[in-house]
Design a protein around this motif. Structure first.
Motif, PDB file in Angstrom:
ATOM      1  N   SER A  23      -6.315  -2.920 -13.942  1.00 14.26           N
ATOM      2  CA  SER A  23      -6.142  -1.644 -13.253  1.00 14.26           C
ATOM      3  C   SER A  23      -4.814  -0.972 -13.538  1.00 14.26           C
ATOM      4  O   SER A  23      -4.740   0.238 -13.659  1.00 14.26           O
ATOM      5  N   LEU A  24      -3.745  -1.740 -13.636  1.00 18.72           N
ATOM      6  CA  LEU A  24      -2.417  -1.138 -13.770  1.00 18.72           C
ATOM      7  C   LEU A  24      -1.761  -1.411 -15.120  1.00 18.72           C
ATOM      8  O   LEU A  24      -0.571  -1.228 -15.275  1.00 18.72           O
ATOM      9  N   THR A  25      -2.536  -1.827 -16.098  1.00 19.00           N
ATOM     10  CA  THR A  25      -1.942  -2.101 -17.405  1.00 19.00           C
ATOM     11  C   THR A  25      -1.461  -0.820 -18.081  1.00 19.00           C
ATOM     12  O   THR A  25      -0.533  -0.839 -18.884  1.00 19.00           O
ATOM     13  N   SER A  26      -2.086   0.286 -17.736  1.00 17.82           N
ATOM     14  CA  SER A  26      -1.670   1.562 -18.336  1.00 17.82           C
ATOM     15  C   SER A  26      -0.983   2.463 -17.314  1.00 17.82           C
ATOM     16  O   SER A  26      -0.885   3.667 -17.511  1.00 17.82           O
ATOM     17  N   GLY A  27      -0.514   1.879 -16.211  1.00 18.39           N
ATOM     18  CA  GLY A  27       0.171   2.672 -15.190  1.00 18.39           C
ATOM     19  C   GLY A  27      -0.807   3.260 -14.198  1.00 18.39           C
ATOM     20  O   GLY A  27      -2.011   3.032 -14.241  1.00 18.39           O
ATOM     21  N   GLY A  28      -0.281   4.046 -13.282  1.00 17.12           N
ATOM     22  CA  GLY A  28      -1.126   4.671 -12.281  1.00 17.12           C
ATOM     23  C   GLY A  28      -0.978   4.016 -10.928  1.00 17.12           C
ATOM     24  O   GLY A  28      -0.366   2.962 -10.781  1.00 17.12           O
ATOM     25  N   SER A  29      -1.555   4.665  -9.944  1.00 17.74           N
ATOM     26  CA  SER A  29      -1.458   4.184  -8.572  1.00 17.74           C
ATOM     27  C   SER A  29      -2.494   3.109  -8.308  1.00 17.74           C
ATOM     28  O   SER A  29      -3.588   3.101  -8.884  1.00 17.74           O
ATOM     29  N   VAL A  30      -2.153   2.185  -7.413  1.00 20.99           N
ATOM     30  CA  VAL A  30      -3.075   1.124  -7.054  1.00 20.99           C
ATOM     31  C   VAL A  30      -4.320   1.700  -6.391  1.00 20.99           C
ATOM     32  O   VAL A  30      -5.406   1.120  -6.463  1.00 20.99           O
ATOM     33  N   PHE A  31      -4.207   2.875  -5.780  1.00 25.67           N
ATOM     34  CA  PHE A  31      -5.340   3.496  -5.091  1.00 25.67           C
ATOM     35  C   PHE A  31      -6.259   4.240  -6.056  1.00 25.67           C
ATOM     36  O   PHE A  31      -7.269   4.803  -5.629  1.00 25.67           O
ATOM     37  N   GLU A  32      -5.942   4.244  -7.339  1.00 19.50           N
ATOM     38  CA  GLU A  32      -6.814   4.835  -8.343  1.00 19.50           C
ATOM     39  C   GLU A  32      -7.781   3.812  -8.934  1.00 19.50           C
ATOM     40  O   GLU A  32      -8.607   4.148  -9.772  1.00 19.50           O
TER      41      GLU A  32
ATOM     42  N   GLY B 219       4.657 -16.594 -10.200  1.00 19.76           N
ATOM     43  CA  GLY B 219       4.950 -15.321 -10.838  1.00 19.76           C
ATOM     44  C   GLY B 219       3.866 -14.274 -10.718  1.00 19.76           C
ATOM     45  O   GLY B 219       4.087 -13.110 -11.060  1.00 19.76           O
ATOM     46  N   ASP B 220       2.694 -14.636 -10.240  1.00 24.95           N
ATOM     47  CA  ASP B 220       1.592 -13.676 -10.134  1.00 24.95           C
ATOM     48  C   ASP B 220       1.787 -12.768  -8.914  1.00 24.95           C
ATOM     49  O   ASP B 220       2.259 -13.203  -7.865  1.00 24.95           O
ATOM     50  N   ILE B 221       1.389 -11.514  -9.069  1.00 25.61           N
ATOM     51  CA  ILE B 221       1.400 -10.545  -7.980  1.00 25.61           C
ATOM     52  C   ILE B 221       0.068  -9.816  -7.986  1.00 25.61           C
ATOM     53  O   ILE B 221      -0.362  -9.302  -9.021  1.00 25.61           O
ATOM     54  N   VAL B 222      -0.596  -9.791  -6.840  1.00 26.94           N
ATOM     55  CA  VAL B 222      -1.850  -9.062  -6.719  1.00 26.94           C
ATOM     56  C   VAL B 222      -1.816  -8.222  -5.452  1.00 26.94           C
ATOM     57  O   VAL B 222      -1.045  -8.493  -4.526  1.00 26.94           O
ATOM     58  N   ALA B 223      -2.668  -7.205  -5.435  1.00 31.58           N
ATOM     59  CA  ALA B 223      -2.820  -6.374  -4.243  1.00 31.58           C
ATOM     60  C   ALA B 223      -4.185  -6.643  -3.642  1.00 31.58           C
ATOM     61  O   ALA B 223      -5.212  -6.555  -4.327  1.00 31.58           O
ATOM     62  N   ILE B 224      -4.201  -7.002  -2.369  1.00 30.15           N
ATOM     63  CA  ILE B 224      -5.451  -7.187  -1.642  1.00 30.15           C
ATOM     64  C   ILE B 224      -5.935  -5.816  -1.195  1.00 30.15           C
ATOM     65  O   ILE B 224      -5.256  -5.130  -0.428  1.00 30.15           O
ATOM     66  N   ALA B 225      -7.085  -5.392  -1.696  1.00 34.37           N
ATOM     67  CA  ALA B 225      -7.645  -4.082  -1.375  1.00 34.37           C
ATOM     68  C   ALA B 225      -8.554  -4.213  -0.162  1.00 34.37           C
ATOM     69  O   ALA B 225      -9.576  -4.892  -0.212  1.00 34.37           O
ATOM     70  N   LEU B 226      -8.177  -3.533   0.923  1.00 38.85           N
ATOM     71  CA  LEU B 226      -8.878  -3.702   2.191  1.00 38.85           C
ATOM     72  C   LEU B 226      -9.318  -2.349   2.745  1.00 38.85           C
ATOM     73  O   LEU B 226      -8.522  -1.408   2.833  1.00 38.85           O
ATOM     74  N   ASN B 227     -10.596  -2.258   3.103  1.00 38.88           N
ATOM     75  CA  ASN B 227     -11.121  -1.061   3.746  1.00 38.88           C
ATOM     76  C   ASN B 227     -10.864  -1.198   5.252  1.00 38.88           C
ATOM     77  O   ASN B 227     -11.442  -2.055   5.922  1.00 38.88           O
TER      78      ASN B 227
ATOM     79  N   ASP C 124       1.172  16.091   2.441  1.00 41.13           N
ATOM     80  CA  ASP C 124       1.762  15.933   1.114  1.00 41.13           C
ATOM     81  C   ASP C 124       2.217  14.499   0.844  1.00 41.13           C
ATOM     82  O   ASP C 124       2.891  14.231  -0.150  1.00 41.13           O
ATOM     83  N   SER C 125       1.866  13.589   1.738  1.00 37.31           N
ATOM     84  CA  SER C 125       2.245  12.175   1.549  1.00 37.31           C
ATOM     85  C   SER C 125       1.069  11.302   1.989  1.00 37.31           C
ATOM     86  O   SER C 125       1.105  10.675   3.057  1.00 37.31           O
ATOM     87  N   ARG C 126       0.058  11.262   1.149  1.00 36.08           N
ATOM     88  CA  ARG C 126      -1.164  10.537   1.488  1.00 36.08           C
ATOM     89  C   ARG C 126      -0.945   9.018   1.459  1.00 36.08           C
ATOM     90  O   ARG C 126      -1.565   8.266   2.201  1.00 36.08           O
ATOM     91  N   ILE C 127      -0.097   8.566   0.565  1.00 35.20           N
ATOM     92  CA  ILE C 127       0.167   7.134   0.422  1.00 35.20           C
ATOM     93  C   ILE C 127       1.512   6.837   1.091  1.00 35.20           C
ATOM     94  O   ILE C 127       2.536   7.433   0.748  1.00 35.20           O
ATOM     95  N   ILE C 128       1.501   5.892   2.015  1.00 33.10           N
ATOM     96  CA  ILE C 128       2.720   5.577   2.770  1.00 33.10           C
ATOM     97  C   ILE C 128       2.947   4.068   2.738  1.00 33.10           C
ATOM     98  O   ILE C 128       2.013   3.268   2.647  1.00 33.10           O
ATOM     99  N   GLN C 129       4.227   3.696   2.810  1.00 37.94           N
ATOM    100  CA  GLN C 129       4.577   2.287   2.891  1.00 37.94           C
ATOM    101  C   GLN C 129       4.598   1.869   4.357  1.00 37.94           C
ATOM    102  O   GLN C 129       5.294   2.465   5.178  1.00 37.94           O
ATOM    103  N   LEU C 130       3.862   0.830   4.656  1.00 39.83           N
ATOM    104  CA  LEU C 130       3.729   0.376   6.037  1.00 39.83           C
ATOM    105  C   LEU C 130       4.587  -0.851   6.342  1.00 39.83           C
ATOM    106  O   LEU C 130       5.043  -1.032   7.459  1.00 39.83           O
ATOM    107  N   GLN C 131       4.773  -1.681   5.348  1.00 39.88           N
ATOM    108  CA  GLN C 131       5.571  -2.913   5.542  1.00 39.88           C
ATOM    109  C   GLN C 131       6.308  -3.247   4.266  1.00 39.88           C
ATOM    110  O   GLN C 131       5.806  -3.060   3.184  1.00 39.88           O
TER     111      GLN C 131
END
Length: 216
Positions: free
Chosen positions: A121-130, A164-172, A209-216
Protein backbone atom coordinates in the motif's frame (compact mmCIF):
# COMPACT_ATOMS: atom_id res chain seq x y z
CA UNK A 1 28.15 -80.27 72.44
CA UNK A 2 24.50 -80.02 71.59
CA UNK A 3 24.42 -76.51 73.08
CA UNK A 4 27.18 -75.35 70.74
CA UNK A 5 25.40 -76.85 67.73
CA UNK A 6 22.18 -75.09 68.73
CA UNK A 7 23.97 -71.72 68.99
CA UNK A 8 25.62 -72.20 65.60
CA UNK A 9 22.25 -72.94 63.99
CA UNK A 10 20.79 -69.79 65.57
CA UNK A 11 23.61 -67.64 64.22
CA UNK A 12 23.08 -69.01 60.72
CA UNK A 13 19.39 -68.30 60.83
CA UNK A 14 20.08 -64.78 62.04
CA UNK A 15 22.58 -64.19 59.23
CA UNK A 16 20.13 -65.30 56.53
CA UNK A 17 17.42 -63.01 57.93
CA UNK A 18 19.79 -60.08 57.98
CA UNK A 19 20.81 -60.81 54.38
CA UNK A 20 17.18 -60.91 53.29
CA UNK A 21 16.48 -57.59 54.99
CA UNK A 22 19.61 -56.09 53.43
CA UNK A 23 18.64 -57.24 49.93
CA UNK A 24 15.13 -55.89 50.45
CA UNK A 25 16.53 -52.52 51.52
CA UNK A 26 18.80 -52.42 48.47
CA UNK A 27 15.85 -53.17 46.19
CA UNK A 28 13.71 -50.51 47.84
CA UNK A 29 16.54 -47.99 47.57
CA UNK A 30 17.02 -48.86 43.89
CA UNK A 31 13.32 -48.39 43.15
CA UNK A 32 13.26 -45.11 45.09
CA UNK A 33 16.36 -43.88 43.27
CA UNK A 34 14.79 -44.75 39.91
CA UNK A 35 11.61 -42.86 40.81
CA UNK A 36 13.61 -39.84 42.00
CA UNK A 37 15.75 -39.79 38.85
CA UNK A 38 12.69 -39.98 36.59
CA UNK A 39 10.87 -37.31 38.62
CA UNK A 40 13.86 -34.97 38.63
CA UNK A 41 14.25 -35.38 34.86
CA UNK A 42 10.57 -34.61 34.30
CA UNK A 43 10.72 -31.58 36.62
CA UNK A 44 13.84 -30.29 34.89
CA UNK A 45 12.19 -30.56 31.48
CA UNK A 46 8.99 -28.95 32.79
CA UNK A 47 10.93 -26.13 34.45
CA UNK A 48 12.88 -25.47 31.25
CA UNK A 49 9.68 -25.38 29.18
CA UNK A 50 7.90 -23.16 31.72
CA UNK A 51 10.88 -20.80 31.88
CA UNK A 52 10.95 -20.47 28.11
CA UNK A 53 7.22 -19.77 27.95
CA UNK A 54 7.43 -17.27 30.81
CA UNK A 55 10.32 -15.43 29.15
CA UNK A 56 8.39 -15.36 25.87
CA UNK A 57 5.29 -14.06 27.64
CA UNK A 58 7.16 -11.32 29.50
CA UNK A 59 9.54 -10.19 26.75
CA UNK A 60 7.13 -10.36 23.82
CA UNK A 61 4.26 -8.08 22.97
CA UNK A 62 3.06 -5.14 20.92
CA UNK A 63 3.46 -1.40 21.30
CA UNK A 64 1.27 1.39 19.94
CA UNK A 65 3.23 3.90 17.87
CA UNK A 66 0.36 6.24 16.97
CA UNK A 67 -3.36 6.28 16.18
CA UNK A 68 -4.87 8.18 13.24
CA UNK A 69 -8.53 8.70 12.48
CA UNK A 70 -10.63 9.87 9.54
CA UNK A 71 -13.86 11.68 10.42
CA UNK A 72 -17.03 12.74 8.60
CA UNK A 73 -17.57 15.92 10.69
CA UNK A 74 -19.59 13.98 13.25
CA UNK A 75 -17.83 10.69 13.93
CA UNK A 76 -14.53 8.95 13.26
CA UNK A 77 -15.42 6.22 10.79
CA UNK A 78 -11.97 4.77 10.14
CA UNK A 79 -9.12 4.33 12.60
CA UNK A 80 -5.55 3.32 11.75
CA UNK A 81 -3.52 2.02 14.70
CA UNK A 82 0.22 1.83 14.04
CA UNK A 83 1.87 -1.00 15.96
CA UNK A 84 5.25 -2.69 16.19
CA UNK A 85 6.68 -5.59 18.24
CA UNK A 86 8.32 -4.73 21.55
CA UNK A 87 12.12 -4.79 21.74
CA UNK A 88 13.28 -8.39 22.03
CA UNK A 89 9.85 -9.76 21.18
CA UNK A 90 9.37 -13.09 19.48
CA UNK A 91 7.55 -12.99 16.11
CA UNK A 92 3.83 -12.29 16.57
CA UNK A 93 1.08 -13.76 14.41
CA UNK A 94 -1.57 -11.06 14.00
CA UNK A 95 -4.05 -13.62 12.70
CA UNK A 96 -4.45 -14.68 16.35
CA UNK A 97 -4.69 -11.11 17.67
CA UNK A 98 -7.89 -9.51 18.96
CA UNK A 99 -8.64 -5.78 18.78
CA UNK A 100 -10.98 -4.34 21.41
CA UNK A 101 -12.13 -0.72 21.60
CA UNK A 102 -14.79 0.91 23.75
CA UNK A 103 -16.46 4.31 23.96
CA UNK A 104 -17.77 3.58 27.45
CA UNK A 105 -21.13 2.33 26.27
CA UNK A 106 -20.32 0.13 23.27
CA UNK A 107 -17.48 -2.32 22.87
CA UNK A 108 -16.04 -3.27 19.49
CA UNK A 109 -14.25 -6.64 19.14
CA UNK A 110 -12.52 -7.40 15.86
CA UNK A 111 -10.57 -10.34 14.44
CA UNK A 112 -8.28 -10.44 11.41
CA UNK A 113 -9.80 -10.67 7.93
CA UNK A 114 -7.29 -12.44 5.67
CA UNK A 115 -8.69 -10.68 2.61
CA UNK A 116 -7.86 -7.29 4.16
CA UNK A 117 -4.08 -7.18 3.95
CA UNK A 118 -2.45 -4.51 1.80
CA UNK A 119 1.23 -5.40 1.58
CA UNK A 120 2.24 -2.87 -1.06
CA UNK A 121 0.00 0.00 0.00
CA UNK A 122 2.70 2.52 0.88
CA UNK A 123 5.60 1.43 -1.30
CA UNK A 124 4.91 4.32 -3.66
CA UNK A 125 3.85 6.82 -0.99
CA UNK A 126 0.40 8.11 -0.20
CA UNK A 127 -1.87 8.16 2.78
CA UNK A 128 -2.70 5.05 4.76
CA UNK A 129 -6.39 5.90 4.24
CA UNK A 130 -5.98 5.53 0.47
CA UNK A 131 -5.47 1.78 0.82
CA UNK A 132 -7.97 -0.65 -0.70
CA UNK A 133 -8.15 -2.42 2.68
CA UNK A 134 -10.87 -0.06 3.90
CA UNK A 135 -13.28 -1.36 1.25
CA UNK A 136 -13.41 -4.81 2.85
CA UNK A 137 -13.06 -4.02 6.58
CA UNK A 138 -16.23 -4.58 8.61
CA UNK A 139 -17.09 -3.67 12.20
CA UNK A 140 -16.07 -7.08 13.53
CA UNK A 141 -12.91 -7.39 11.44
CA UNK A 142 -9.65 -5.55 11.03
CA UNK A 143 -7.27 -5.28 8.13
CA UNK A 144 -3.51 -4.83 7.98
CA UNK A 145 -1.66 -2.16 6.04
CA UNK A 146 2.05 -2.91 5.94
CA UNK A 147 4.25 0.12 6.51
CA UNK A 148 7.62 -1.55 6.99
CA UNK A 149 8.48 -5.22 6.56
CA UNK A 150 12.04 -5.95 5.45
CA UNK A 151 11.76 -9.74 5.35
CA UNK A 152 8.25 -9.92 3.87
CA UNK A 153 6.83 -11.90 6.78
CA UNK A 154 3.47 -10.10 6.96
CA UNK A 155 1.46 -11.67 4.14
CA UNK A 156 -2.29 -12.29 3.79
CA UNK A 157 -2.28 -15.87 5.00
CA UNK A 158 0.62 -15.41 7.43
CA UNK A 159 0.46 -11.89 8.91
CA UNK A 160 3.51 -12.31 11.15
CA UNK A 161 5.46 -9.28 12.34
CA UNK A 162 8.90 -9.39 13.88
CA UNK A 163 11.80 -7.08 14.76
CA UNK A 164 11.62 -3.76 12.92
CA UNK A 165 8.22 -4.34 11.31
CA UNK A 166 5.55 -1.63 11.42
CA UNK A 167 1.95 -2.18 10.37
CA UNK A 168 -1.27 -0.22 10.63
CA UNK A 169 -4.34 -1.98 11.97
CA UNK A 170 -7.25 -0.80 9.80
CA UNK A 171 -10.41 -0.63 11.90
CA UNK A 172 -13.94 0.38 10.94
CA UNK A 173 -15.20 2.34 13.97
CA UNK A 174 -18.60 3.47 12.69
CA UNK A 175 -20.21 1.34 15.40
CA UNK A 176 -18.61 3.40 18.17
CA UNK A 177 -19.67 6.83 19.36
CA UNK A 178 -16.53 8.83 18.56
CA UNK A 179 -18.02 12.29 18.41
CA UNK A 180 -16.02 15.27 19.81
CA UNK A 181 -14.61 14.94 23.35
CA UNK A 182 -15.22 11.18 23.53
CA UNK A 183 -12.91 9.04 25.66
CA UNK A 184 -11.84 5.89 23.83
CA UNK A 185 -9.92 2.98 25.31
CA UNK A 186 -8.86 -0.38 23.97
CA UNK A 187 -6.17 -2.97 23.37
CA UNK A 188 -4.65 -5.06 20.63
CA UNK A 189 -4.05 -8.38 22.36
CA UNK A 190 -1.66 -10.83 20.67
CA UNK A 191 -1.61 -14.60 21.14
CA UNK A 192 1.08 -14.16 23.79
CA UNK A 193 2.87 -11.19 25.32
CA UNK A 194 1.85 -7.70 26.33
CA UNK A 195 -1.03 -6.01 24.49
CA UNK A 196 -0.77 -2.66 22.69
CA UNK A 197 -2.70 -0.01 24.62
CA UNK A 198 -5.18 2.35 22.95
CA UNK A 199 -6.25 5.40 24.96
CA UNK A 200 -7.22 8.83 23.64
CA UNK A 201 -9.83 11.57 23.73
CA UNK A 202 -11.27 12.79 20.44
CA UNK A 203 -10.78 16.49 19.54
CA UNK A 204 -13.14 19.20 20.72
CA UNK A 205 -14.33 19.72 17.14
CA UNK A 206 -13.90 18.22 13.68
CA UNK A 207 -12.76 20.55 10.88
CA UNK A 208 -13.64 20.18 7.20
CA UNK A 209 -10.11 20.95 6.05
CA UNK A 210 -8.56 18.36 8.38
CA UNK A 211 -10.24 15.03 7.72
CA UNK A 212 -7.33 12.97 9.05
CA UNK A 213 -6.37 13.66 12.66
CA UNK A 214 -3.86 12.19 15.08
CA UNK A 215 -5.59 10.72 18.09
CA UNK A 216 -2.72 9.14 20.03
Amino acid sequence: MKIFEFLKNKKGASGIGTLIVFIAMVLVAAVAASVLINTSGFLQQKASSTGKESTEQVASGLQTLQVLGMHNNANINYTAIYISPNAGSAPIDLEQAVVMMSDGATKLVAKYNDTSNDYDSLTSGGSVFESDVWNSVKNTEFGIIVIQDADGSCKNTTPVINKGDIVAIALNTTGLSMDPRSEITGTITPEFGAPAIISFTTPATYLDDSRIIQLQ
